[in-house]
Design a protein around this motif. Structure first.
Motif, PDB file in Angstrom:
ATOM      1  N   ILE A  26      -0.113  -7.411  10.309  1.00  0.00           N
ATOM      2  CA  ILE A  26      -0.393  -7.548   8.880  1.00  0.00           C
ATOM      3  C   ILE A  26       0.457  -6.574   8.065  1.00  0.00           C
ATOM      4  O   ILE A  26       0.929  -6.914   6.972  1.00  0.00           O
ATOM      5  N   THR A  27       0.682  -5.382   8.563  1.00  0.00           N
ATOM      6  CA  THR A  27       1.528  -4.444   7.821  1.00  0.00           C
ATOM      7  C   THR A  27       2.982  -4.915   7.809  1.00  0.00           C
ATOM      8  O   THR A  27       3.686  -4.745   6.814  1.00  0.00           O
ATOM      9  N   ASN A  28       3.435  -5.538   8.898  1.00  0.00           N
ATOM     10  CA  ASN A  28       4.781  -6.123   8.914  1.00  0.00           C
ATOM     11  C   ASN A  28       4.894  -7.267   7.912  1.00  0.00           C
ATOM     12  O   ASN A  28       5.943  -7.464   7.291  1.00  0.00           O
ATOM     13  N   PHE A  29       3.811  -8.017   7.778  1.00  0.00           N
ATOM     14  CA  PHE A  29       3.790  -9.109   6.815  1.00  0.00           C
ATOM     15  C   PHE A  29       3.995  -8.576   5.399  1.00  0.00           C
ATOM     16  O   PHE A  29       4.818  -9.097   4.634  1.00  0.00           O
ATOM     17  N   PHE A  30       3.265  -7.523   5.043  1.00  0.00           N
ATOM     18  CA  PHE A  30       3.440  -6.930   3.713  1.00  0.00           C
ATOM     19  C   PHE A  30       4.838  -6.345   3.547  1.00  0.00           C
ATOM     20  O   PHE A  30       5.430  -6.425   2.469  1.00  0.00           O
ATOM     21  N   PHE A  31       5.375  -5.778   4.607  1.00  0.00           N
ATOM     22  CA  PHE A  31       6.732  -5.238   4.540  1.00  0.00           C
ATOM     23  C   PHE A  31       7.732  -6.353   4.249  1.00  0.00           C
ATOM     24  O   PHE A  31       8.655  -6.183   3.441  1.00  0.00           O
ATOM     25  N   LYS A  32       7.542  -7.501   4.903  1.00  0.00           N
ATOM     26  CA  LYS A  32       8.427  -8.641   4.662  1.00  0.00           C
ATOM     27  C   LYS A  32       8.343  -9.107   3.194  1.00  0.00           C
ATOM     28  O   LYS A  32       9.348  -9.431   2.567  1.00  0.00           O
ATOM     29  N   LEU A  33       7.114  -9.147   2.678  1.00  0.00           N
ATOM     30  CA  LEU A  33       6.937  -9.556   1.289  1.00  0.00           C
ATOM     31  C   LEU A  33       7.631  -8.592   0.322  1.00  0.00           C
ATOM     32  O   LEU A  33       8.087  -8.985  -0.744  1.00  0.00           O
ATOM     33  N   ARG A  34       7.713  -7.326   0.728  1.00  0.00           N
ATOM     34  CA  ARG A  34       8.313  -6.311  -0.143  1.00  0.00           C
ATOM     35  C   ARG A  34       9.810  -6.164   0.071  1.00  0.00           C
ATOM     36  O   ARG A  34      10.469  -5.423  -0.659  1.00  0.00           O
ATOM     37  N   SER A  35      10.356  -6.865   1.052  1.00  0.00           N
ATOM     38  CA  SER A  35      11.770  -6.699   1.379  1.00  0.00           C
ATOM     39  C   SER A  35      12.649  -7.316   0.308  1.00  0.00           C
ATOM     40  O   SER A  35      12.207  -8.071  -0.545  1.00  0.00           O
ATOM     41  N   SER A  36      13.927  -7.042   0.377  1.00  0.00           N
ATOM     42  CA  SER A  36      14.867  -7.509  -0.646  1.00  0.00           C
ATOM     43  C   SER A  36      15.018  -9.027  -0.657  1.00  0.00           C
ATOM     44  O   SER A  36      15.512  -9.600  -1.621  1.00  0.00           O
ATOM     45  N   ARG A  37      14.610  -9.676   0.428  1.00  0.00           N
ATOM     46  CA  ARG A  37      14.734 -11.126   0.491  1.00  0.00           C
ATOM     47  C   ARG A  37      13.782 -11.813  -0.496  1.00  0.00           C
ATOM     48  O   ARG A  37      14.001 -12.913  -0.944  1.00  0.00           O
ATOM     49  N   TYR A  38      12.683 -11.133  -0.808  1.00  0.00           N
ATOM     50  CA  TYR A  38      11.707 -11.671  -1.738  1.00  0.00           C
ATOM     51  C   TYR A  38      11.534 -10.688  -2.894  1.00  0.00           C
ATOM     52  O   TYR A  38      11.756  -9.499  -2.739  1.00  0.00           O
ATOM     53  N   PRO A  39      11.132 -11.157  -4.076  1.00  0.00           N
ATOM     54  CA  PRO A  39      10.944 -10.249  -5.207  1.00  0.00           C
ATOM     55  C   PRO A  39       9.881  -9.200  -4.880  1.00  0.00           C
ATOM     56  O   PRO A  39       8.746  -9.558  -4.571  1.00  0.00           O
ATOM     57  N   THR A 274      -1.965 -17.850  14.637  1.00  0.00           N
ATOM     58  CA  THR A 274      -0.685 -18.545  14.721  1.00  0.00           C
ATOM     59  C   THR A 274       0.388 -17.653  15.327  1.00  0.00           C
ATOM     60  O   THR A 274       0.356 -16.424  15.172  1.00  0.00           O
ATOM     61  N   GLN A 275       1.329 -18.283  16.005  1.00  0.00           N
ATOM     62  CA  GLN A 275       2.478 -17.573  16.563  1.00  0.00           C
ATOM     63  C   GLN A 275       3.729 -17.801  15.726  1.00  0.00           C
ATOM     64  O   GLN A 275       4.828 -17.411  16.121  1.00  0.00           O
ATOM     65  N   GLU A 276       3.569 -18.440  14.571  1.00  0.00           N
ATOM     66  CA  GLU A 276       4.712 -18.700  13.696  1.00  0.00           C
ATOM     67  C   GLU A 276       5.336 -17.380  13.241  1.00  0.00           C
ATOM     68  O   GLU A 276       4.626 -16.402  12.983  1.00  0.00           O
ATOM     69  N   PRO A 277       6.676 -17.330  13.125  1.00  0.00           N
ATOM     70  CA  PRO A 277       7.334 -16.126  12.617  1.00  0.00           C
ATOM     71  C   PRO A 277       6.866 -15.807  11.197  1.00  0.00           C
ATOM     72  O   PRO A 277       6.516 -16.709  10.426  1.00  0.00           O
ATOM     73  N   LEU A 278       6.857 -14.536  10.833  1.00  0.00           N
ATOM     74  CA  LEU A 278       6.365 -14.118   9.524  1.00  0.00           C
ATOM     75  C   LEU A 278       7.165 -14.745   8.386  1.00  0.00           C
ATOM     76  O   LEU A 278       6.599 -15.129   7.357  1.00  0.00           O
ATOM     77  N   ASP A 279       8.476 -14.860   8.553  1.00  0.00           N
ATOM     78  CA  ASP A 279       9.295 -15.482   7.509  1.00  0.00           C
ATOM     79  C   ASP A 279       8.862 -16.917   7.244  1.00  0.00           C
ATOM     80  O   ASP A 279       8.840 -17.376   6.097  1.00  0.00           O
ATOM     81  N   LYS A 280       8.517 -17.627   8.310  1.00  0.00           N
ATOM     82  CA  LYS A 280       8.088 -19.019   8.162  1.00  0.00           C
ATOM     83  C   LYS A 280       6.725 -19.093   7.490  1.00  0.00           C
ATOM     84  O   LYS A 280       6.474 -19.983   6.670  1.00  0.00           O
ATOM     85  N   ILE A 281       5.831 -18.158   7.810  1.00  0.00           N
ATOM     86  CA  ILE A 281       4.522 -18.109   7.160  1.00  0.00           C
ATOM     87  C   ILE A 281       4.683 -17.853   5.667  1.00  0.00           C
ATOM     88  O   ILE A 281       4.045 -18.495   4.837  1.00  0.00           O
ATOM     89  N   ILE A 282       5.566 -16.923   5.315  1.00  0.00           N
ATOM     90  CA  ILE A 282       5.783 -16.601   3.902  1.00  0.00           C
ATOM     91  C   ILE A 282       6.286 -17.820   3.145  1.00  0.00           C
ATOM     92  O   ILE A 282       5.845 -18.102   2.028  1.00  0.00           O
ATOM     93  N   ARG A 283       7.174 -18.577   3.749  1.00  0.00           N
ATOM     94  CA  ARG A 283       7.756 -19.744   3.070  1.00  0.00           C
ATOM     95  C   ARG A 283       6.793 -20.923   3.007  1.00  0.00           C
ATOM     96  O   ARG A 283       6.754 -21.651   2.021  1.00  0.00           O
ATOM     97  N   GLY A 284       6.022 -21.129   4.086  1.00  0.00           N
ATOM     98  CA  GLY A 284       5.226 -22.353   4.173  1.00  0.00           C
ATOM     99  C   GLY A 284       3.739 -22.179   4.291  1.00  0.00           C
ATOM    100  O   GLY A 284       3.001 -23.168   4.328  1.00  0.00           O
ATOM    101  N   GLY A 285       3.256 -20.933   4.360  1.00  0.00           N
ATOM    102  CA  GLY A 285       1.827 -20.698   4.466  1.00  0.00           C
ATOM    103  C   GLY A 285       1.340 -20.553   5.895  1.00  0.00           C
ATOM    104  O   GLY A 285       2.071 -20.804   6.861  1.00  0.00           O
TER     105      GLY A 285
END
Length: 320
Positions: A26-39, A274-285
Protein backbone atom coordinates in the motif's frame (compact mmCIF):
# COMPACT_ATOMS: atom_id res chain seq x y z
CA UNK A 1 3.57 10.83 5.22
CA UNK A 2 0.75 9.67 2.95
CA UNK A 3 -0.93 12.91 1.98
CA UNK A 4 -0.31 15.27 4.90
CA UNK A 5 2.40 16.04 7.38
CA UNK A 6 2.43 15.16 11.07
CA UNK A 7 -0.42 12.63 10.88
CA UNK A 8 0.17 8.98 11.69
CA UNK A 9 -2.23 6.39 10.29
CA UNK A 10 -2.84 2.83 11.41
CA UNK A 11 -3.39 0.77 8.27
CA UNK A 12 -5.84 -2.08 8.63
CA UNK A 13 -8.12 -4.41 6.76
CA UNK A 14 -11.74 -4.62 7.91
CA UNK A 15 -10.83 -7.37 10.38
CA UNK A 16 -7.13 -6.92 11.23
CA UNK A 17 -4.00 -4.82 10.90
CA UNK A 18 -1.85 -5.18 7.78
CA UNK A 19 1.11 -7.50 7.74
CA UNK A 20 4.50 -6.26 6.56
CA UNK A 21 4.06 -7.30 2.91
CA UNK A 22 0.64 -5.66 2.74
CA UNK A 23 2.00 -2.49 4.33
CA UNK A 24 4.78 -2.32 1.76
CA UNK A 25 2.32 -2.82 -1.08
CA UNK A 26 0.00 0.00 0.00
CA UNK A 27 2.85 2.42 0.68
CA UNK A 28 4.34 1.59 -2.74
CA UNK A 29 0.94 2.31 -4.24
CA UNK A 30 0.90 5.79 -2.72
CA UNK A 31 4.48 6.32 -3.85
CA UNK A 32 3.46 5.46 -7.42
CA UNK A 33 0.57 7.93 -7.23
CA UNK A 34 3.00 10.62 -6.08
CA UNK A 35 5.62 9.86 -8.72
CA UNK A 36 6.35 12.13 -11.66
CA UNK A 37 4.38 9.87 -13.98
CA UNK A 38 1.17 11.06 -12.34
CA UNK A 39 0.22 14.55 -11.07
CA UNK A 40 1.53 14.62 -7.47
CA UNK A 41 -1.40 14.36 -5.03
CA UNK A 42 -3.74 15.97 -7.53
CA UNK A 43 -5.30 12.64 -8.41
CA UNK A 44 -6.14 11.72 -4.81
CA UNK A 45 -9.69 12.68 -3.92
CA UNK A 46 -11.50 12.70 -0.58
CA UNK A 47 -15.16 12.48 0.39
CA UNK A 48 -16.34 13.16 3.92
CA UNK A 49 -19.36 11.08 4.91
CA UNK A 50 -21.38 10.97 8.11
CA UNK A 51 -22.15 7.74 9.89
CA UNK A 52 -25.86 8.63 9.93
CA UNK A 53 -25.93 9.00 6.11
CA UNK A 54 -24.18 5.67 5.70
CA UNK A 55 -26.67 4.01 8.03
CA UNK A 56 -29.57 5.27 5.91
CA UNK A 57 -28.34 4.55 2.41
CA UNK A 58 -26.70 1.22 3.20
CA UNK A 59 -29.41 0.08 5.60
CA UNK A 60 -26.96 -0.85 8.35
CA UNK A 61 -27.20 -0.42 12.12
CA UNK A 62 -24.62 1.72 13.91
CA UNK A 63 -24.70 -0.60 16.91
CA UNK A 64 -24.38 -3.96 15.13
CA UNK A 65 -20.97 -4.65 13.51
CA UNK A 66 -21.20 -1.29 11.75
CA UNK A 67 -17.70 -1.11 10.26
CA UNK A 68 -17.75 -4.75 9.20
CA UNK A 69 -20.99 -4.15 7.29
CA UNK A 70 -19.78 -0.82 5.95
CA UNK A 71 -16.65 -2.43 4.53
CA UNK A 72 -18.63 -5.27 2.99
CA UNK A 73 -20.97 -2.95 1.13
CA UNK A 74 -18.72 -0.05 0.24
CA UNK A 75 -15.85 -2.18 -1.08
CA UNK A 76 -18.24 -4.18 -3.26
CA UNK A 77 -20.66 -1.55 -4.56
CA UNK A 78 -18.95 1.81 -3.96
CA UNK A 79 -20.70 5.10 -3.20
CA UNK A 80 -23.43 6.37 -5.54
CA UNK A 81 -25.27 9.59 -6.39
CA UNK A 82 -28.44 10.62 -4.56
CA UNK A 83 -30.74 9.74 -7.44
CA UNK A 84 -29.95 6.06 -6.85
CA UNK A 85 -30.95 6.22 -3.18
CA UNK A 86 -34.46 5.22 -2.15
CA UNK A 87 -34.92 8.12 0.29
CA UNK A 88 -34.30 10.69 -2.44
CA UNK A 89 -36.17 8.90 -5.21
CA UNK A 90 -39.31 9.08 -3.04
CA UNK A 91 -38.95 12.87 -2.91
CA UNK A 92 -38.46 13.43 -6.66
CA UNK A 93 -41.30 13.72 -9.20
CA UNK A 94 -40.81 10.98 -11.79
CA UNK A 95 -40.45 13.54 -14.58
CA UNK A 96 -37.34 14.94 -12.85
CA UNK A 97 -35.49 11.62 -12.65
CA UNK A 98 -33.22 11.78 -15.67
CA UNK A 99 -31.02 9.01 -17.04
CA UNK A 100 -27.26 9.31 -16.74
CA UNK A 101 -27.13 8.82 -20.52
CA UNK A 102 -29.89 11.29 -21.41
CA UNK A 103 -29.48 14.48 -23.43
CA UNK A 104 -33.01 14.90 -24.72
CA UNK A 105 -34.89 18.18 -25.13
CA UNK A 106 -36.65 17.88 -21.77
CA UNK A 107 -33.44 17.35 -19.78
CA UNK A 108 -31.52 20.12 -21.55
CA UNK A 109 -34.48 22.43 -21.03
CA UNK A 110 -34.49 21.51 -17.35
CA UNK A 111 -30.81 22.48 -17.09
CA UNK A 112 -31.41 25.84 -18.75
CA UNK A 113 -34.43 26.63 -16.56
CA UNK A 114 -32.52 25.66 -13.40
CA UNK A 115 -29.78 28.16 -14.19
CA UNK A 116 -32.30 30.85 -15.11
CA UNK A 117 -34.20 30.42 -11.85
CA UNK A 118 -31.06 30.35 -9.69
CA UNK A 119 -29.53 33.43 -11.32
CA UNK A 120 -32.78 35.39 -11.04
CA UNK A 121 -33.90 34.38 -7.54
CA UNK A 122 -31.02 33.10 -5.43
CA UNK A 123 -29.95 35.14 -2.40
CA UNK A 124 -27.11 32.77 -1.53
CA UNK A 125 -23.96 34.79 -0.86
CA UNK A 126 -21.67 32.54 -2.90
CA UNK A 127 -24.10 32.44 -5.84
CA UNK A 128 -24.44 36.24 -5.75
CA UNK A 129 -20.65 36.54 -5.82
CA UNK A 130 -20.53 34.16 -8.79
CA UNK A 131 -23.16 36.25 -10.59
CA UNK A 132 -21.06 39.38 -10.15
CA UNK A 133 -17.83 37.74 -11.35
CA UNK A 134 -19.21 35.73 -14.28
CA UNK A 135 -21.59 38.17 -15.94
CA UNK A 136 -21.43 36.71 -19.47
CA UNK A 137 -22.24 33.19 -18.29
CA UNK A 138 -25.08 34.37 -16.07
CA UNK A 139 -26.63 36.73 -18.63
CA UNK A 140 -26.95 33.91 -21.19
CA UNK A 141 -29.24 31.91 -18.91
CA UNK A 142 -31.21 34.93 -17.78
CA UNK A 143 -32.50 35.44 -21.32
CA UNK A 144 -35.35 33.03 -22.05
CA UNK A 145 -34.83 33.44 -25.80
CA UNK A 146 -31.50 31.58 -25.45
CA UNK A 147 -33.26 28.39 -24.35
CA UNK A 148 -33.83 27.02 -27.84
CA UNK A 149 -30.29 27.97 -28.92
CA UNK A 150 -28.90 26.13 -25.91
CA UNK A 151 -30.85 22.96 -26.70
CA UNK A 152 -30.42 22.92 -30.48
CA UNK A 153 -26.69 23.69 -30.40
CA UNK A 154 -26.05 20.83 -27.99
CA UNK A 155 -28.26 18.34 -29.82
CA UNK A 156 -26.53 19.18 -33.08
CA UNK A 157 -23.42 17.39 -31.84
CA UNK A 158 -22.69 13.67 -31.70
CA UNK A 159 -23.84 11.76 -28.63
CA UNK A 160 -20.46 11.80 -26.87
CA UNK A 161 -20.16 15.56 -27.25
CA UNK A 162 -23.75 16.09 -26.14
CA UNK A 163 -23.04 14.28 -22.88
CA UNK A 164 -19.69 16.01 -22.42
CA UNK A 165 -21.41 19.40 -22.71
CA UNK A 166 -24.37 18.32 -20.57
CA UNK A 167 -22.04 17.10 -17.82
CA UNK A 168 -20.15 20.39 -17.90
CA UNK A 169 -23.31 22.31 -17.01
CA UNK A 170 -24.67 19.67 -14.63
CA UNK A 171 -21.44 19.63 -12.63
CA UNK A 172 -21.82 23.39 -12.07
CA UNK A 173 -25.41 22.90 -10.91
CA UNK A 174 -24.30 20.05 -8.65
CA UNK A 175 -21.63 22.24 -7.04
CA UNK A 176 -24.23 24.93 -6.30
CA UNK A 177 -25.85 22.48 -3.89
CA UNK A 178 -29.45 22.16 -2.73
CA UNK A 179 -30.80 24.85 -5.05
CA UNK A 180 -29.06 23.25 -8.03
CA UNK A 181 -28.89 19.62 -9.20
CA UNK A 182 -29.34 17.93 -5.82
CA UNK A 183 -31.90 15.26 -4.98
CA UNK A 184 -31.95 14.03 -8.58
CA UNK A 185 -28.18 14.24 -9.05
CA UNK A 186 -26.18 11.28 -10.31
CA UNK A 187 -22.94 13.03 -9.33
CA UNK A 188 -20.97 12.57 -6.12
CA UNK A 189 -18.95 15.40 -4.56
CA UNK A 190 -15.31 14.87 -3.67
CA UNK A 191 -12.42 17.25 -3.04
CA UNK A 192 -8.70 17.43 -3.69
CA UNK A 193 -8.18 18.58 -0.11
CA UNK A 194 -8.57 16.21 2.85
CA UNK A 195 -9.07 19.22 5.13
CA UNK A 196 -12.12 20.27 3.11
CA UNK A 197 -13.61 16.76 3.41
CA UNK A 198 -13.13 16.99 7.17
CA UNK A 199 -15.26 20.14 7.30
CA UNK A 200 -18.25 18.11 6.11
CA UNK A 201 -17.84 15.59 8.93
CA UNK A 202 -17.42 15.34 12.68
CA UNK A 203 -14.66 13.50 14.53
CA UNK A 204 -16.86 10.40 14.70
CA UNK A 205 -17.37 10.21 10.91
CA UNK A 206 -15.24 8.86 8.06
CA UNK A 207 -13.47 10.04 4.92
CA UNK A 208 -13.38 7.98 1.74
CA UNK A 209 -10.07 8.08 -0.13
CA UNK A 210 -10.10 7.42 -3.87
CA UNK A 211 -8.17 8.42 -6.94
CA UNK A 212 -8.80 9.66 -10.45
CA UNK A 213 -6.74 10.04 -13.59
CA UNK A 214 -6.87 12.99 -15.99
CA UNK A 215 -9.95 12.88 -18.23
CA UNK A 216 -9.11 11.15 -21.50
CA UNK A 217 -11.79 13.07 -23.36
CA UNK A 218 -11.34 16.57 -24.73
CA UNK A 219 -12.17 19.38 -22.38
CA UNK A 220 -15.61 20.81 -23.24
CA UNK A 221 -14.66 24.50 -23.18
CA UNK A 222 -13.29 24.55 -26.74
CA UNK A 223 -16.44 22.86 -28.06
CA UNK A 224 -18.68 25.28 -26.15
CA UNK A 225 -16.90 28.31 -27.55
CA UNK A 226 -17.30 27.02 -31.12
CA UNK A 227 -21.02 26.59 -30.46
CA UNK A 228 -21.36 30.07 -28.91
CA UNK A 229 -22.46 28.51 -25.63
CA UNK A 230 -21.43 30.08 -22.32
CA UNK A 231 -18.25 29.02 -20.53
CA UNK A 232 -17.83 29.79 -16.85
CA UNK A 233 -14.77 31.81 -15.88
CA UNK A 234 -15.38 31.38 -12.16
CA UNK A 235 -16.14 28.62 -9.70
CA UNK A 236 -18.73 28.55 -6.94
CA UNK A 237 -17.12 27.53 -3.63
CA UNK A 238 -13.72 27.46 -5.37
CA UNK A 239 -11.96 27.08 -2.02
CA UNK A 240 -13.50 23.61 -1.71
CA UNK A 241 -11.57 22.35 -4.77
CA UNK A 242 -14.50 20.08 -5.56
CA UNK A 243 -14.23 17.25 -8.06
CA UNK A 244 -17.62 15.94 -9.17
CA UNK A 245 -17.62 12.25 -9.96
CA UNK A 246 -20.21 11.05 -12.46
CA UNK A 247 -22.43 8.26 -11.13
CA UNK A 248 -20.43 7.72 -7.99
CA UNK A 249 -17.18 6.33 -6.66
CA UNK A 250 -16.60 2.87 -8.08
CA UNK A 251 -15.20 0.37 -5.55
CA UNK A 252 -12.42 -0.34 -8.06
CA UNK A 253 -11.03 3.15 -7.39
CA UNK A 254 -11.70 3.26 -3.65
CA UNK A 255 -8.46 2.90 -1.71
CA UNK A 256 -10.25 2.81 1.60
CA UNK A 257 -11.70 5.00 4.31
CA UNK A 258 -10.30 6.84 7.33
CA UNK A 259 -11.99 6.73 10.73
CA UNK A 260 -11.52 10.29 11.93
CA UNK A 261 -11.79 9.36 15.61
CA UNK A 262 -8.50 7.42 15.64
CA UNK A 263 -6.90 7.85 12.17
CA UNK A 264 -7.42 4.19 11.34
CA UNK A 265 -7.13 3.79 7.57
CA UNK A 266 -9.17 0.76 6.46
CA UNK A 267 -7.86 -0.46 3.10
CA UNK A 268 -10.01 -2.03 0.40
CA UNK A 269 -9.29 -5.80 0.83
CA UNK A 270 -9.61 -6.39 -2.93
CA UNK A 271 -6.39 -4.41 -3.32
CA UNK A 272 -4.43 -7.23 -1.69
CA UNK A 273 -6.27 -10.01 -3.49
CA UNK A 274 -4.99 -9.05 -6.95
CA UNK A 275 -1.56 -9.72 -8.42
CA UNK A 276 -1.94 -6.97 -11.01
CA UNK A 277 1.03 -4.55 -11.20
CA UNK A 278 0.47 -1.26 -9.35
CA UNK A 279 0.74 0.79 -12.55
CA UNK A 280 -2.08 -1.25 -14.08
CA UNK A 281 -4.23 -0.82 -10.96
CA UNK A 282 -3.70 2.95 -11.07
CA UNK A 283 -4.75 3.11 -14.72
CA UNK A 284 -7.67 0.68 -14.62
CA UNK A 285 -8.72 0.20 -11.01
CA UNK A 286 -8.67 -2.72 -8.60
CA UNK A 287 -10.06 -5.95 -10.11
CA UNK A 288 -13.23 -6.97 -8.24
CA UNK A 289 -15.51 -9.94 -8.84
CA UNK A 290 -18.97 -8.35 -9.04
CA UNK A 291 -20.91 -11.41 -10.11
CA UNK A 292 -23.12 -10.99 -7.00
CA UNK A 293 -23.34 -7.19 -7.29
CA UNK A 294 -27.12 -7.02 -7.70
CA UNK A 295 -27.68 -9.25 -4.69
CA UNK A 296 -25.42 -7.11 -2.49
CA UNK A 297 -27.01 -3.89 -3.75
CA UNK A 298 -30.52 -5.20 -3.05
CA UNK A 299 -29.59 -5.52 0.64
CA UNK A 300 -29.10 -1.73 0.84
CA UNK A 301 -31.39 1.26 0.36
CA UNK A 302 -30.07 1.92 -3.12
CA UNK A 303 -32.71 1.46 -5.81
CA UNK A 304 -30.56 1.96 -8.86
CA UNK A 305 -27.01 1.72 -10.14
CA UNK A 306 -24.85 2.59 -13.13
CA UNK A 307 -22.30 0.76 -15.24
CA UNK A 308 -19.43 2.15 -17.29
CA UNK A 309 -18.61 0.48 -20.59
CA UNK A 310 -15.94 1.08 -23.18
CA UNK A 311 -15.08 4.71 -23.97
CA UNK A 312 -16.69 5.77 -20.68
CA UNK A 313 -20.15 4.88 -21.94
CA UNK A 314 -22.48 5.18 -18.93
CA UNK A 315 -25.80 3.38 -18.45
CA UNK A 316 -28.02 3.22 -15.38
CA UNK A 317 -30.49 0.61 -14.22
CA UNK A 318 -33.13 0.06 -11.59
CA UNK A 319 -32.27 -2.29 -8.78
CA UNK A 320 -33.84 -5.75 -8.94
Amino acid sequence: MIFERNVEYTFTLPDRELNLLEYKKITNFFFKLRSSRYPPFRNLIFRGESISNLERKLGIDKDVAFYTNLSYFIFNIGDKGRVYQEEYRKQIPTKKIHSINCSDTEFLGYIFEKFKKIFKESKNEEVCSFIEKDEAFVSFFRKKENRETFISNIQGQNKDEQLLIRDYYLSILHKIGRIGFYKNSFFVSTTLQKGVAEKFTTNSDIIFVSWILPNKKNEPESILKKLSLPVSDSSIYSYQEEVTIKGGILPHFLIGYIKRENNEFVINPHFFETQEPLDKIIRGGIPIDQSNFRDILSQTNYRGFFVVGNEEDYRDFSCC
